[in-house]
Design an enzyme around this catalytic site. Sequence first.
Site, PDB file in Angstrom:
ATOM      1  N   CYS B 403       0.754  -1.053  -0.159  1.00  9.27           N
ATOM      2  CA  CYS B 403      -0.130  -0.065   0.003  1.00  9.27           C
ATOM      3  C   CYS B 403       0.594   1.326   0.041  1.00  9.27           C
ATOM      4  CB  CYS B 403      -0.828  -0.053   1.147  1.00  9.27           C
ATOM      5  SG  CYS B 403      -0.122  -0.061   2.767  1.00  9.27           S
ATOM      6  N   HIS B 447      -2.650   0.956   6.769  1.00  6.73           N
ATOM      7  CA  HIS B 447      -2.858   1.202   5.215  1.00  6.73           C
ATOM      8  C   HIS B 447      -2.419   2.555   4.990  1.00  6.73           C
ATOM      9  CE1 HIS B 447      -4.286  -0.177   1.422  1.00  6.73           C
ATOM     10  NE2 HIS B 447      -5.228   0.621   1.499  1.00  6.73           N
ATOM     11  N   ASP B 463      -7.712   4.571  -3.973  1.00  6.56           N
ATOM     12  CA  ASP B 463      -6.965   3.582  -3.258  1.00  6.56           C
ATOM     13  C   ASP B 463      -6.175   2.637  -4.058  1.00  6.56           C
ATOM     14  OD1 ASP B 463      -5.629   1.805  -1.706  1.00  6.56           O
ATOM     15  OD2 ASP B 463      -7.456   0.991  -0.427  1.00  6.56           O
TER      16      ASP B 463
END
Lengths: 311, 654
Positions: B403, B447, B463
Site C-alpha cells: 500500500c 494502510h 486506493d
Amino acid sequence: MSPDADALVLARALETLETVILGKPAQIRLCLACLLARGHLLIEDVPGVGKTTLAHALAHVLGLAWQRVQFTSDLLPADIIGVSIFDRAQQRFNFRQGPIFTQLLLADEVNRASPRTQSALLEAMEERQVSADGTTYVLPEPFFVVATQNPREQLGTFALPESQLDRFLMRVTLGYPDAAHERALLRGGERRELLPHIGAALDAAGVLRVQRAVREVHVADALLDYAQSLIASTRERADLKLGLSPRAGQGLVRAAQAWAYLAGRRSVLPEDVQAVLPPLIAHRLERRDAEPHGPDPGLAAEIIRAVPLSP
Amino acid sequence: MSAAPDLRPRALAWSAAAFTGGVLLQADRLPLWATAVSLLAVAWRLAAERRRLWLPGTLQRALLALALAAVVLARFHTLNGLAAGTTLLMLMAALKLLETRGTRDERILVGAGLFLLLAACLDRQDLLRVPLYVAQTLLCCGALAGIAAPQLELLRALRLGGRALLLAVPLALVLFLFFPRFAGGFWAIPRGDAASTGLGDSMDPGSIMQLIANYDPAFRVRFHGAPPPRETLYWRGPVLHEFDGHAWRRGPERLRLRAPLEPLGAPVRYQVTLEPSQRRWWFALERPERAPAGRVFLTYDDQLVGTEPVAEPLSYEAVSYLRSRSPAPPPAQLREDLTPPPGNPRTRALAATLRERAPNDAALVAAALDYLRSGGFSYSLTPAPLSADAVDDLLFRTHEGFCGHYASAFVALMRAAQIPARVVTGYLGGEWNPIGSYLVVRQSDAHAWAEVWLAGSGWTRVDPTAVVAPERLHRGVLDLLPDAFPTRERLLHSPWLRALFAGWDAANSWWGTHVVKFSYEGQLDLLRRLGVRAPDAVDLGRAFIAGLLLWLLWLGLRITPRPRGVRPDALGRAYLRLCRALGRAGLTRAPHEGPLALAERCAIERPRLAPAVEGLLQRYAELRFGRGADDQAVRDFTRAVAQLSLGRWSGAFP
C-alpha cells in the site's frame, strides 16, 4: 462396700420403691438423686397422691433414722429445734433436742407453719446446725429435709418466699397415677403398710459413702460450659421474674452428678443436666405472667431447647 | 513482641518472600541487573541466617547504598519518575533486608513488597497481570500474619491473610465505585521510556511494513447500530503532504480548522477506544463530521489531532459520513498539494502523456488506475529495494510493492499531472470480535491510500492498492500473505486460537474500559443509574461515606463475639462430621441434643444405623465429658468417623 456395689444396691432400692409408689419411676429416681446430691427435697402436690408415703419410703430404703413433724400455724421454732430445760438436780439448763436432730426430717405441709418457724427450719437446712441459747449443735450426718406442701390450700398458709425455696434442691410433683396404676392401687390396699416389709438397702454410713462417690463423678469443662450457658440463659430471658441463683447452679451440677451416678456413669453428660433441670427450676423460675406456683412443665423444655450444645 | 528464638527464621522468611514477590513483579519493567541484585540480597540474607555467613556492617552498607544510588542515577539520569524511583526503592529495600533484626524491620520489608506491587499496578494494568497482583497481595497479607505470629503454619497464615483481604473486598469496591476520582493526571508520574507505536508523521515505502508485522491492537470500535461493510472502513490517520522523492511527511504544523462537511447519506455513530501510542493521532472513519468532545482538533485535511500524545487508553464518541462532499479550500491551500515529486523523470513523462489524453481530471485518475491495473503490478510485502527515484523504479522497473508504495507513487503521478493529491495513512478494516461485538483494529491493519482533488466532488479517496490487489479490501494482510509473517503470527491465525484471542481481547477490552478507565464520568453515570438526579462530586462523596459506614457496620456485626462461636476442636469437628453423616442418613441432631439422647433416638427411629453409630456416640460422650481424652484417642475417633459409611437416607423408613 465398693462404690459399684453401692450402685447395685441403689438400683435394687429403686426397684423396691417403685413397688410402693406405683407408676412414678422418674419422680422416685429424681427424689433419690436429690438426696444423694445432699439436697433437700420439696414434694408438692394435692393431698392423697402419696407424698408422705414417698418420704417414708425414701427414709426406709436409705436406712436412715427419721422424724416426722406435722407443721401447723401454732408450731414454734422450739418445737422443731428443741428447748433448754432447767435441771434442778444439777442446777443447770439441759438442752432437749427437738425432732430436727435426725437424719431425715419429714416436714409435712411446711407452708402451714408461721414464717418464723419456717425460717428456723430453713436455716437449719442450710447450715446443717442449730443454735439454741447461745450454743451451737451440729445436726447428724447425713441430714435431709423432705418437705411436702399442698399448693391448692391457700387459707391459713404462708407461702415460702423465693429465698427459702431456693434452699430446696428440687421440687417434685407426683400427680395422679394413670389408670392401670390407679387400679393396682385400688386393689393393693394401703401402701404405707408395705413399708415395714421392704428392707433397708443402705445405712447412714452407706449413704455418706454414696454421697462421696457422687461428688467424685467427673464433671468435664465442656459440661461446665453447657451448664453455665443454661444458667446464663435463664438470666437473659425477659419473660422470667428471676434467673437461677449461683446456689441453684451448684445444685444443678450436683444433681446431675447424682443422676449420672444412678445411671452408672462415671462422668456427667449433658443429658444428665437436662434430666434434673425440670425439678430444679420448678420452684425457682416463674414466668412474669404465670399464676403463682402453678406447674409449668413446658418451661424446662423451652430452656433446654434454647441452649445449643456445642460439639 | 518477643518470639521464641526458633521462630525467628520463619518471620524472616516471610518478609523475604513478600519482598521477593514484589521484586519479581518488576522483572520485566526494571533493569535486569536491579532484579538480580535484589534477589542476590535475599539469597544472601537467608543463607546467612542458616549458615552464619558474614553480613555487611554499617559502613559497608552505607557504601553499598551510595554505589547503588549512583548506578541508578547513571542508568536513568534521574532518581525521580516511576522506573528510576522504583528501582532505587527496590535496591534500598534489598539492602534493608541485609540488616533486618526484629519484627519492625520485617514489617518494613513487607511494606516494600506492597510498594513494589503498587508501582507495578501504576505501570501495567493488563488483565493478564491481575492474578499476579492478587497473589502478591495475598502473600504480603500472609506475611504480615506470619510475622505477627510466627508459630502459624504457612497455610494458616496465608488463610488468615486471605480472610483479612476478603473482609476488605467490600471496602475496595466502595473505594473503586465511589471514591471521587477527579479528572486529570493524579497518577501521572513521568514514565520516561515509553516508546511510541503506530503510524508516524512520515512514511517511507518501508515504514508501514514494520506495522504490518505487529499484531497489537491500535484501537477498538463499538458501533451504535449495524457496522458498515468492511471495505468502507478507512480509518483516517496522518495525512502527508510533502514528498522528497523517497519519503512522505506531514509538513509543518498548520493550525487550520476544517469547514463543515456536506453530508451525502446517513451518519455512522461509534465509540473508539485508543490504545496508548504516545502519538497525537486520534482515528475516525472517513470523514468525521466534527471533532469529538475532548482535547482534539479536526484539521483542514480531515485529520483528528490531539493536543497531547495518547499515553493512556482513551475513549471518544465520533460521527462520520462515509459519503460526503468536502468544501472547496482556498486555492493557496490546494497549491500546496500540487508540488511535483523531485526527480522521477519517467513519472513526469507518464503524467504528461496521461494529461494529454484525458479530457478532465476524473478521466485522468481513471486512466492512471487503469495503468496500475493492467501494467503487471503485484502486491508483495517483500518488494525489491527502490533507488533514489523511487516512483520511477516502482512504476517502470520493479512493478511490486504494497500500500505504501502504491499510494506514494499514485500521489506523485497525480501531482505531476497537475492534480492536487495527498497521501493518507491510517488503517483499513479491522477484525470483528463476535464475543464483545466490537471491531479490533490492529497495527497490522495499517494502510495508506491517496486522495485527489476533483472539482465538483471535492477531495476524493483513491486506493491504488485496491486496484492492484482488490482482495486487500476484504481481508487483512495476514490472510493475504500468510507466509510473509513470522511463525508466531501465523500460529495466531489458526481458527480456534483466533476465537480464543477474540474472547481474551473482549475480556481485556471490558477490563480496560470498565475497570482501568472507570472515570469520574463513569462514577456520575453510575449514580445517575442509581437514581440520583444531576449527581456531582458531593453526591459521590456522600455515596462513598454511606458505603464506608455500611462496610464498617457489616464488619462490626461480623466481629461481634458470637455466643460460643469458637471453632470446634478436632474432637468437635469429628463429632460434627458424624452428625452430618447421620443427618444425610435421615437422623438430624437437634442443637440441644446430647450424644446419648441421639443414640437412643437412633435406636428407635433408624434401628438399622444403630449398631454402627451407637458405639461412636458413646465414645464421643466419653472423650468429651469423661476424664481427659488424649490426642491418640481423638485421632482414633476421627478415623473411625471418617471410615463410617451410612449411605444416604432414601426416605424409606426405617
